[in-house]
Enzyme design. Structure first.
Site, mmCIF file in Angstrom:
data_model
loop_
_atom_site.group_PDB
_atom_site.id
_atom_site.type_symbol
_atom_site.label_atom_id
_atom_site.label_comp_id
_atom_site.label_asym_id
_atom_site.label_seq_id
_atom_site.Cartn_x
_atom_site.Cartn_y
_atom_site.Cartn_z
ATOM 1 N N GLN A 1 -24.985 -21.120 18.989
ATOM 2 C CA GLN A 1 -23.942 -20.625 18.157
ATOM 3 C C GLN A 1 -22.729 -20.263 18.938
ATOM 4 O O GLN A 1 -21.495 -20.568 18.705
ATOM 5 C CB GLN A 1 -24.132 -19.766 16.954
ATOM 6 C CG GLN A 1 -23.072 -19.688 16.012
ATOM 7 C CD GLN A 1 -23.506 -18.890 14.854
ATOM 8 O OE1 GLN A 1 -23.518 -17.617 14.907
ATOM 9 N NE2 GLN A 1 -23.749 -19.322 13.780
ATOM 10 N N ARG B 1 -26.477 -30.008 29.287
ATOM 11 C CA ARG B 1 -26.743 -28.817 30.094
ATOM 12 C C ARG B 1 -27.924 -28.182 28.870
ATOM 13 O O ARG B 1 -27.724 -27.943 27.723
ATOM 14 C CB ARG B 1 -25.795 -27.626 30.187
ATOM 15 C CG ARG B 1 -26.061 -26.468 30.674
ATOM 16 C CD ARG B 1 -26.623 -26.520 31.975
ATOM 17 N NE ARG B 1 -26.912 -25.025 32.432
ATOM 18 C CZ ARG B 1 -27.626 -24.728 33.525
ATOM 19 N NH1 ARG B 1 -28.502 -25.800 34.113
ATOM 20 N NH2 ARG B 1 -27.674 -23.661 34.070
ATOM 21 N N GLU C 1 12.620 -29.363 27.134
ATOM 22 C CA GLU C 1 11.650 -29.055 27.954
ATOM 23 C C GLU C 1 10.533 -28.201 27.100
ATOM 24 O O GLU C 1 9.479 -28.301 27.469
ATOM 25 C CB GLU C 1 12.165 -28.266 29.034
ATOM 26 C CG GLU C 1 11.340 -27.748 30.173
ATOM 27 C CD GLU C 1 11.789 -27.282 31.237
ATOM 28 O OE1 GLU C 1 12.635 -27.897 32.240
ATOM 29 O OE2 GLU C 1 11.503 -26.225 31.725
#
Length: 395
Positions: free
Chosen positions: A278, A267, A241
């Site tokens: 940056q 955007r 798991e």
């Protein structure tokens, strides 16, 4: 060292990813009928039988391929909770039956669990025994040809829709690691009660509830492995798991990274795409860095499982790396999208779905404790051997 998947695994990844995108999207709110419909589709596609041998209805694949399929599911399916339920079913329930079941048990349980006809849940956590597994209070008393179970389990994934429960109970109080025994209990067994479904902050597509056993009689033939062998079964299932299930978050992180890059290119602020700034571009680079590092650690752990490694450090490190990277990826995606990031959408959903990853399968603090002991810290326990990059071992 080979970092490439074989041709068959690549083909399966592409097929499963496309299937997940087109067939496994959730309705937005949990619906048991819709959940089971998608579950059957996943079974028909082979996603539920990755580690089950072919003679029992599975694909007979190893940990690396199983992890690759989970990664593809996480990338393609936006309902991360549903994919989490699939992984819990496969690695916490089917894997123990494959590893420790009798021939009769395998032939009885595995085919319907692989096909999607039945859903399994793993009952281990209790109100007073989460990380401290050996303090569980659920008891199983042998009475002739049956065991009588009494106690409670909490946070049991899939329990509201499960047909089969893999349950840990104490058969020898005070027996420590040799006091636990594993049982396979069918839903509807008298004395077994499933509580109300939890409302959770994340993984909402994965139904979770408590279990209660009140003089619940289970035939002795439903014991998985020997009496007293439950702790070993639990450790085995957790290794699978902590490795393969967490691959779903690699897929989620890859999807979030891709959409973050696309958003940063579209955007615009101050006359430029925000990806030109940056502060934004470096944040995205950090997302990519954490993803790739976590991915390498997880597949290294999967590689070890395929070679029969009993090393518990690699799965613990992989679980730590993936879960922490997933949370940071969600935070970064929210920050990149700004106001849109805190509205309903992929970024906030990814963050909510990542938060439980630090808790389930053993909290990250417990993983660090285990790793520290393996390094010879935090007690008198001698370090366990752990393969280094050069094939050597810690001494």
């Amino acid at each position: 060292m080979d970092f490439e998947f074989d041709a068959q695994t690549n083909e399966m990844r592409e097929m499963i990813g496309e299937f997940a995108r087109n067939k496994l999207a959730g309705p937005g709110v949990f619906d048991p009928c819709e959940f089971r419909r998608r579950w059957r589709l996943a079974g028909e596609q082979g996603a539920l039988g990755t580690v089950v041998p072919g003679e029992y209805g599975g694909l007979g694949k190893g940990a690396v391929t199983a992890a690759a399929i989970m990664e593809a599911l996480g990338h393609g399916c936006t309902d991360t909770g549903f994919v989490f339920s699939l992984g819990a079913h496969v690695f916490a329930c089917l894997t123990p039956i494959v590893e420790f079941g009798t021939e009769e048990q395998k032939r009885h349980w595995l085919p319907p669990l692989c096909s999607g006809e039945r859903i399994a849940a793993h009952g281990i956590t209790e109100p007073e025994a989460g990380s401290d597994t050996l303090s569980m209070r659920t008891r199983a008393e042998r009475r002739g040809d049956v065991y009588v179970l009494n106690g409670e389990k909490s946070f049991t994934t899939n329990s509201p829709v499960a047909d089969v429960f893999v349950v840990q109970a104490v058969t020898r109080p005070g027996g420590g690691c040799f006091g636990l025994t594993t049982f396979v209990v069918e839903a509807g067994t008298p004395g077994l009660t499933v509580g109300r479904r939890y409302e959770k902050v994340g993984l909402r597509g994965s139904p979770t509830a408590d279990l209660r056993f009140d003089d619940c009689e289970v035939p002795a033939s439903r014991t998985l492995g020997p009496e007293g062998g439950g702790f070993g079964i639990f450790r085995t299932s957790m290794a699978w798991e902590r490795t393969c299930l967490f691959a779903l978050y690699l897929g989620v992180m890859r999807r979030v990274l891709e959409t973050s890059i696309a958003y940063a290119g579209e955007r615009r602020q101050f006359g430029a795409a925000i990806g030109d700034f940056q502060a934004v571009s470096h944040r995205i680079v950090d997302m990519a860095l954490r993803l790739e590092a976590a991915r390498l650690m997880l597949y290294r752990a999967a590689w070890g499982l395929d070679r029969g490694s009993t090393d518990e450090v690699s799965p613990a490190l992989a679980k730590l790396a993936v879960s922490e990277a997933a949370v940071r990826a969600g935070l970064d995606a929210v920050q990149i999208q700004g106001g849109l990031g805190i509205l309903n959408g992929e970024a906030e959903t990814a963050l909510r779905d990542a938060l439980p990853a630090r808790i389930f399968s053993g909290t990250n603090e417990i993983q660090k404790n285990n790793i520290a002991r393996a390094l010879g810290l935090g007690g008198t326990t001698r370090p366990r051997s752990h393969p280094s990059r050069r094939g050597e071992k810690w001494k």
